[in-house]
Write an enzyme that holds these catalytic residues in place. Structure first.
Site, PDB file in Angstrom:
ATOM      1  N   HIS A 128     -46.252  84.678  14.515  1.00 15.30           N
ATOM      2  CA  HIS A 128     -47.203  84.090  15.437  1.00 15.30           C
ATOM      3  C   HIS A 128     -47.017  82.551  15.148  1.00 15.30           C
ATOM      4  CE1 HIS A 128     -51.595  83.427  16.406  1.00 15.30           C
ATOM      5  NE2 HIS A 128     -50.956  82.780  17.439  1.00 15.30           N
TER       6      HIS A 128
ATOM      7  N   ASP B 102     -56.237  88.897  17.005  1.00 13.67           N
ATOM      8  CA  ASP B 102     -56.088  88.180  15.890  1.00 13.67           C
ATOM      9  C   ASP B 102     -57.541  87.408  15.556  1.00 13.67           C
ATOM     10  OD1 ASP B 102     -55.382  86.918  13.641  1.00 13.67           O
ATOM     11  OD2 ASP B 102     -53.669  86.000  14.654  1.00 13.67           O
TER      12      ASP B 102
ATOM     13  N   MET C 293     -47.963  77.559  11.333  1.00 15.85           N
ATOM     14  CA  MET C 293     -48.798  76.342  11.640  1.00 15.85           C
ATOM     15  C   MET C 293     -48.223  75.095  11.277  1.00 15.85           C
ATOM     16  SD  MET C 293     -52.602  77.982  10.709  1.00 15.85           S
ATOM     17  CE  MET C 293     -52.829  79.715  10.596  1.00 15.85           C
TER      18      MET C 293
ATOM     19  N   SER D 245     -51.668  90.163   7.847  1.00 14.76           N
ATOM     20  CA  SER D 245     -51.227  88.629   8.020  1.00 14.76           C
ATOM     21  C   SER D 245     -51.143  88.236   6.481  1.00 14.76           C
ATOM     22  CB  SER D 245     -52.117  88.076   8.631  1.00 14.76           C
ATOM     23  OG  SER D 245     -51.975  86.482   8.554  1.00 14.76           O
TER      24      SER D 245
END
Length: 226
Positions: free
Chosen positions: A67, A176, A38, A10
């Protein structure tokens, strides 16, 4: 034949001033680059968005595992597929019709993933597995890197693995949160076959070597569980 493990570092844990360099550090050792998006709405943190993904996509050939920890993924997710993401994962808690969005993502050229956050039961989503390419189980609360792995989340992983095996589905089971040398074996033994690791990779002196060590640990556990 059992799938080989996917190691997906990540870049949330990388140096944001040198993202391309950080990605180059893991080339040849990692399978995917995990990109945490995010929005400060769905989760209380703000990271990177589509323009960064578009730019970074030109800098490497490693597949992007995006993600989306965002509200309204139906609006935003297709853009990441069109930008060249290999896999686009959105959250069950943010989406009214996961099957429809999965279909849209596949039509846009990406694989479709569904993420299940810490406090969300997985059972209601097991029936959706045939429509997905990836199911991501959060082993922390979504929203921040560097959190401690929660082994109690592995019951969800076991439930999903049983359903995947029972139905002979081609679905990646990803975990995750807090994945490191001392936790990846637990996750792999529970049935996960794709592993997001942030600090464990980018906090290491040699990120590529960290990826190789994580892969070896996952392979051992997966072989033992087979």
């Amino acid at each position: 034949m059992e799938p080989s493990p996917i190691i997906a570092p990540s870049i949330l844990a990388a140096d944001f001033a040198h993202l391309a360099t950080s990605v180059h550090q893991i080339e040849g050792a990692a399978d995917w680059v995990h990109v945490d998006v995010m929005d400060n709405h769905f989760v209380p943190n703000l990271t990177i968005g589509l323009p960064v993904v578009q730019s970074l996509r030109k800098a490497t050939t490693i597949p992007f595992d995006v993600h989306l920890m965002i509200a309204d993924p139906e609006r935003w997710a297709p853009g990441f597929a069109e930008a060249g993401a290999y896999n686009v994962t959105f959250h069950a808690e943010a989406c009214d019709n996961p099957v429809a969005l999965a279909r849209t993502l596949r039509a846009a050229g990406a694989k479709a993933g569904l993420a299940i956050d810490r406090d969300t039961p997985v059972e209601p989503y097991l029936e959706l597995l045939p429509h997905l390419d990836t199911l991501l189980i959060m082993t922390i609360k979504a929203g921040f890197g560097g959190q401690k792995f929660m082994p109690e989340m592995l019951d969800k992983v076991r439930d999903v693995r049983r359903r995947i095996n029972a139905k002979d589905l081609q679905v990646r089971l990803e975990v995750d949160g807090g994945i490191a040398a001392d936790t990846i074996e637990q996750a792999a033994a529970a049935g996960a076959d794709a592993f997001v690791a942030g600090t464990a990779v980018y906090g290491a002196e040699d990120p590529a070597e960290a990826c190789r060590k994580l892969r070896a640990a996952a392979e051992r556990a997966m072989a033992g569980a087979a």
